[in-house]
Design a protein around this motif. Structure first.
Motif, short mmCIF file in Angstrom:
data_model
loop_
_atom_site.label_atom_id
_atom_site.label_comp_id
_atom_site.label_asym_id
_atom_site.label_seq_id
_atom_site.Cartn_x
_atom_site.Cartn_y
_atom_site.Cartn_z
N ARG A 151 5.37 10.27 0.33
CA ARG A 151 4.78 8.96 0.09
C ARG A 151 5.50 7.91 0.92
O ARG A 151 6.73 7.85 0.91
N VAL A 152 4.71 7.11 1.60
CA VAL A 152 5.25 5.98 2.37
C VAL A 152 4.70 4.71 1.71
O VAL A 152 3.49 4.51 1.65
N ARG A 153 5.59 3.90 1.20
CA ARG A 153 5.20 2.62 0.56
C ARG A 153 5.50 1.51 1.56
O ARG A 153 6.65 1.31 1.96
N VAL A 154 4.45 0.81 1.96
CA VAL A 154 4.59 -0.29 2.92
C VAL A 154 4.35 -1.59 2.15
O VAL A 154 3.34 -1.72 1.44
N VAL A 155 5.26 -2.53 2.29
CA VAL A 155 5.14 -3.84 1.64
C VAL A 155 5.23 -4.92 2.71
O VAL A 155 5.91 -4.75 3.73
N THR A 157 0.86 -1.18 0.00
CA THR A 157 0.00 0.00 0.00
C THR A 157 0.89 1.23 0.00
O THR A 157 2.02 1.18 0.49
N VAL A 158 0.37 2.31 -0.56
CA VAL A 158 1.10 3.57 -0.58
C VAL A 158 0.26 4.62 0.12
O VAL A 158 -0.90 4.84 -0.24
N LEU A 159 0.83 5.22 1.15
CA LEU A 159 0.18 6.31 1.88
C LEU A 159 0.76 7.61 1.37
O LEU A 159 1.99 7.77 1.34
N GLY A 191 8.37 -4.17 5.19
CA GLY A 191 9.35 -3.11 5.03
C GLY A 191 8.67 -1.88 4.47
O GLY A 191 7.49 -1.91 4.11
N ALA A 192 9.41 -0.79 4.37
CA ALA A 192 8.82 0.45 3.87
C ALA A 192 9.88 1.33 3.23
O ALA A 192 11.07 1.20 3.53
N THR A 193 9.42 2.20 2.36
CA THR A 193 10.26 3.25 1.78
C THR A 193 9.53 4.57 1.93
O THR A 193 8.30 4.61 2.03
N ARG A 195 -0.97 -4.57 7.76
CA ARG A 195 -1.74 -3.72 8.68
C ARG A 195 -0.84 -3.17 9.78
O ARG A 195 -0.91 -1.98 10.11
N ALA A 196 0.01 -3.99 10.34
CA ALA A 196 0.92 -3.53 11.38
C ALA A 196 1.85 -2.45 10.84
O ALA A 196 2.11 -1.43 11.50
N GLY A 197 2.36 -2.65 9.63
CA GLY A 197 3.24 -1.66 9.02
C GLY A 197 2.53 -0.35 8.75
O GLY A 197 3.06 0.73 9.02
N VAL A 198 1.32 -0.41 8.23
CA VAL A 198 0.53 0.80 7.97
C VAL A 198 0.27 1.54 9.27
O VAL A 198 0.41 2.77 9.35
N ASN A 199 -0.11 0.81 10.31
CA ASN A 199 -0.36 1.45 11.61
C ASN A 199 0.91 2.11 12.15
O ASN A 199 0.86 3.26 12.63
N SER A 200 2.03 1.42 12.07
CA SER A 200 3.28 1.98 12.58
C SER A 200 3.68 3.24 11.81
O SER A 200 4.03 4.26 12.41
N TRP A 201 3.63 3.17 10.50
CA TRP A 201 4.04 4.32 9.70
C TRP A 201 3.06 5.48 9.82
O TRP A 201 3.46 6.64 9.80
N SER A 202 1.79 5.20 9.98
CA SER A 202 0.81 6.27 10.19
C SER A 202 1.11 7.02 11.49
O SER A 202 1.03 8.25 11.54
N ARG A 203 1.46 6.27 12.53
CA ARG A 203 1.81 6.91 13.81
C ARG A 203 3.10 7.72 13.67
O ARG A 203 3.21 8.83 14.19
#
Length: 84
Positions: A50-54, A7-9, A39-41, A62-70
């Motif tokens: 842009r935060v790309r979570v893979v 996903t890309v935020l 992982g993420a970039t 979901r855990a990655g998206v939650n962590s990067w959103s915080r």
């Protein structure tokens, strides 16, 4: 970095300076919070970050998206208190 799920935020800011501050604050976290399943970039294009979570599976995504959103929320708070 190829994984089964992605996903890309995208976060847009009122100025290039604010986007740069947020992006710079996030940069040290890349690779530091990655694990075997995700992982993420982070990249910036003028006033957008842009935060790309893979991830290998949806739970890790979901855990990655939650962590990067915080992390983004904290970076936004800190950059806002810096005078912008």
């Amino acid at each position: 970095m190829t994984r089964a799920h992605e996903t890309v935020l995208t976060f847009t800011y009122p100025s290039e300076r604010r986007a740069r501050l947020v992006s710079d604050a996030l940069a040290p976290e890349v690779d530091e919070i990655d694990d075997a399943r995700s992982g993420a970039t982070v990249d910036r294009d003028v006033a957008a970050v842009r935060v790309r979570v893979v991830a290998d599976d949806l739970v890790a995504l979901r855990a990655g998206v939650n962590s990067w959103s915080r992390l983004v929320a904290v970076a936004e708070h800190v950059s806002a208190s810096g005078g912008e």
